[in-house]
Write a protein that holds these residues in place. Sequence first.
Motif, mmCIF file in Angstrom:
data_model
loop_
_atom_site.group_PDB
_atom_site.id
_atom_site.type_symbol
_atom_site.label_atom_id
_atom_site.label_comp_id
_atom_site.label_asym_id
_atom_site.label_seq_id
_atom_site.Cartn_x
_atom_site.Cartn_y
_atom_site.Cartn_z
ATOM 1 N N LEU A 70 41.964 24.133 4.416
ATOM 2 C CA LEU A 70 41.348 22.856 4.049
ATOM 3 C C LEU A 70 41.430 21.818 5.167
ATOM 4 C CD1 LEU A 70 42.363 22.214 0.324
ATOM 5 C CD2 LEU A 70 40.039 22.322 1.244
ATOM 6 N N GLU A 71 42.510 21.815 5.908
ATOM 7 C CA GLU A 71 42.664 20.824 6.970
ATOM 8 C C GLU A 71 41.590 20.975 8.041
ATOM 9 O OE1 GLU A 71 47.056 19.244 7.614
ATOM 10 O OE2 GLU A 71 46.975 21.419 7.847
ATOM 11 N N GLU A 72 41.138 22.199 8.257
ATOM 12 C CA GLU A 72 40.099 22.438 9.255
ATOM 13 C C GLU A 72 38.698 22.252 8.683
ATOM 14 O OE1 GLU A 72 42.559 24.985 8.755
ATOM 15 O OE2 GLU A 72 43.791 23.931 10.235
ATOM 16 N N ASP A 73 38.512 22.590 7.408
ATOM 17 C CA ASP A 73 37.163 22.523 6.819
ATOM 18 C C ASP A 73 37.253 22.362 5.304
ATOM 19 O OD1 ASP A 73 34.463 22.724 6.220
ATOM 20 O OD2 ASP A 73 34.405 24.911 6.423
ATOM 21 N N ASP A 74 36.790 21.214 4.804
ATOM 22 C CA ASP A 74 36.747 21.000 3.360
ATOM 23 C C ASP A 74 35.323 20.830 2.851
ATOM 24 O OD1 ASP A 74 35.969 18.469 4.146
ATOM 25 O OD2 ASP A 74 37.728 17.437 3.358
ATOM 26 N N SER A 75 34.341 21.089 3.712
ATOM 27 C CA SER A 75 32.945 20.863 3.332
ATOM 28 C C SER A 75 32.501 21.732 2.168
ATOM 29 C CB SER A 75 32.029 21.106 4.532
ATOM 30 O OG SER A 75 32.155 22.443 4.998
ATOM 31 N N TRP A 76 33.062 22.920 2.073
ATOM 32 C CA TRP A 76 32.680 23.866 1.023
ATOM 33 C C TRP A 76 33.094 23.401 -0.368
ATOM 34 C CZ3 TRP A 76 36.688 25.726 -1.901
ATOM 35 C CH2 TRP A 76 37.969 25.589 -1.349
ATOM 36 N N VAL A 77 34.082 22.519 -0.450
ATOM 37 C CA VAL A 77 34.603 22.081 -1.743
ATOM 38 C C VAL A 77 33.509 21.380 -2.559
ATOM 39 C CG1 VAL A 77 36.367 20.695 -2.910
ATOM 40 C CG2 VAL A 77 36.912 21.853 -0.753
ATOM 41 N N TYR A 78 32.618 20.672 -1.897
ATOM 42 C CA TYR A 78 31.572 19.926 -2.588
ATOM 43 C C TYR A 78 30.609 20.837 -3.353
ATOM 44 C CZ TYR A 78 33.214 15.979 0.158
ATOM 45 O OH TYR A 78 33.997 14.988 0.702
ATOM 46 N N GLU A 79 30.569 22.085 -2.978
ATOM 47 C CA GLU A 79 29.664 23.038 -3.630
ATOM 48 C C GLU A 79 30.287 23.674 -4.875
ATOM 49 O OE1 GLU A 79 28.690 25.890 -0.677
ATOM 50 O OE2 GLU A 79 27.888 24.412 0.737
ATOM 51 N N GLU A 80 31.542 23.333 -5.167
ATOM 52 C CA GLU A 80 32.264 24.000 -6.251
ATOM 53 C C GLU A 80 32.357 23.172 -7.533
ATOM 54 O OE1 GLU A 80 32.934 27.069 -5.706
ATOM 55 O OE2 GLU A 80 32.478 26.970 -3.569
ATOM 56 N N LYS A 81 31.599 22.104 -7.643
ATOM 57 C CA LYS A 81 31.657 21.282 -8.850
ATOM 58 C C LYS A 81 31.270 22.115 -10.063
ATOM 59 C CE LYS A 81 30.952 16.758 -6.743
ATOM 60 N NZ LYS A 81 30.124 15.527 -6.703
ATOM 61 N N GLY A 82 32.004 21.910 -11.140
ATOM 62 C CA GLY A 82 31.785 22.684 -12.349
ATOM 63 C C GLY A 82 32.567 23.983 -12.386
ATOM 64 N N LYS A 83 33.280 24.286 -11.308
ATOM 65 C CA LYS A 83 34.037 25.532 -11.223
ATOM 66 C C LYS A 83 35.539 25.261 -11.242
ATOM 67 C CE LYS A 83 30.429 27.790 -8.468
ATOM 68 N NZ LYS A 83 30.142 28.500 -7.191
ATOM 69 N N LEU A 91 48.498 21.988 -1.367
ATOM 70 C CA LEU A 91 47.129 21.781 -0.899
ATOM 71 C C LEU A 91 46.444 20.569 -1.534
ATOM 72 C CD1 LEU A 91 45.865 25.485 -0.926
ATOM 73 C CD2 LEU A 91 46.521 24.120 1.061
ATOM 74 N N LEU A 92 46.983 20.047 -2.607
ATOM 75 C CA LEU A 92 46.302 18.965 -3.324
ATOM 76 C C LEU A 92 45.994 17.755 -2.447
ATOM 77 C CD1 LEU A 92 48.149 19.067 -6.780
ATOM 78 C CD2 LEU A 92 45.986 20.161 -6.111
ATOM 79 N N PRO A 93 46.900 17.282 -1.589
ATOM 80 C CA PRO A 93 46.577 16.116 -0.769
ATOM 81 C C PRO A 93 45.482 16.359 0.266
ATOM 82 C CG PRO A 93 48.958 16.437 -0.920
ATOM 83 C CD PRO A 93 48.307 17.684 -1.442
ATOM 84 N N MET A 94 45.156 17.607 0.527
ATOM 85 C CA MET A 94 44.149 17.925 1.538
ATOM 86 C C MET A 94 42.733 17.955 0.973
ATOM 87 S SD MET A 94 46.143 21.025 3.479
ATOM 88 C CE MET A 94 47.911 20.937 3.763
ATOM 89 N N LEU A 95 42.588 17.899 -0.341
ATOM 90 C CA LEU A 95 41.271 17.972 -0.968
ATOM 91 C C LEU A 95 40.485 16.678 -0.756
ATOM 92 C CD1 LEU A 95 42.504 19.646 -4.235
ATOM 93 C CD2 LEU A 95 40.763 20.641 -2.742
ATOM 94 N N PRO A 96 39.145 16.766 -0.668
ATOM 95 C CA PRO A 96 38.329 15.560 -0.509
ATOM 96 C C PRO A 96 38.609 14.550 -1.618
ATOM 97 C CG PRO A 96 36.992 17.516 -0.170
ATOM 98 C CD PRO A 96 38.332 17.992 -0.670
ATOM 99 N N LYS A 97 38.741 13.299 -1.249
ATOM 100 C CA LYS A 97 39.102 12.261 -2.218
ATOM 101 C C LYS A 97 37.896 11.641 -2.916
ATOM 102 C CE LYS A 97 43.478 11.093 0.042
ATOM 103 N NZ LYS A 97 43.462 12.331 0.841
ATOM 104 N N ASP A 98 36.704 12.015 -2.530
ATOM 105 C CA ASP A 98 35.515 11.474 -3.188
ATOM 106 C C ASP A 98 34.954 12.450 -4.220
ATOM 107 O OD1 ASP A 98 34.785 13.265 -1.209
ATOM 108 O OD2 ASP A 98 33.066 12.107 -0.516
#
Length: 206
Positions: A70-83, A91-98
């Motif tokens: 996650l520290e290197e790349d968190d862009s993929w997280v935005y595609e996981e809404k609803g999952k 790892l929780l503090p590394m997740l996107p805050k928006d």
Amino acid sequence: MKTNLQRSEQPAIPTVSEAITLVSGLPRSGTSMMMRMLAAGGMTIATDNIRKANVDNPNGYYELEKIKHLEEDDSWVYEEKGKTIKAVAALLPMLPKDIFYYVIFMQRHMPEILASQKKMLARRGTVSESDVPDDVMAAKYESYLKATYKWLERQDHFHVMYVHFNEILQDPMTHARAVNDFLGNGLDAEKMAQVVDTNLYRQRQP
């Protein structure tokens, strides 16, 4: 079990379909069991199946390899809404805050976590069962959990429910219903309860 963001003055929170559901906790705290429950109940699970089921987790790990980076790349997280994603507590503090997250934080008797973790590491050959004294590890983990709980209370983008592994094993249906209620009552609680396998409860607190 406790949740935050329950005060009447808080604004309405996003629905589960608009957010990401996280299953978190310490390693060996029952996160894989909760992921299996959510999958049985109807949640869409984000997993790549790279880490295969083995003797430590016969029903699978339900993990995503890329979450470790996650520290290197968190862009993929935005595609996981609803999952639903499995994410250890670190790892929780590394997740996107928006993004808004529903967090099911697993708890377990500390002696059982330590015993299970040591057995798993010993099987891998990465540590002997006597390398780290239990009292040292227990103190370290308890201090870490205390700090994590305080941190979670301050995060407006996290809606948190604490669920105890040992209590689920004693009464799967009650806890399946509680989790279903936390996530908006869109799951099949009966199917969730049915996949709880007490035969896999191998490291029991004396």
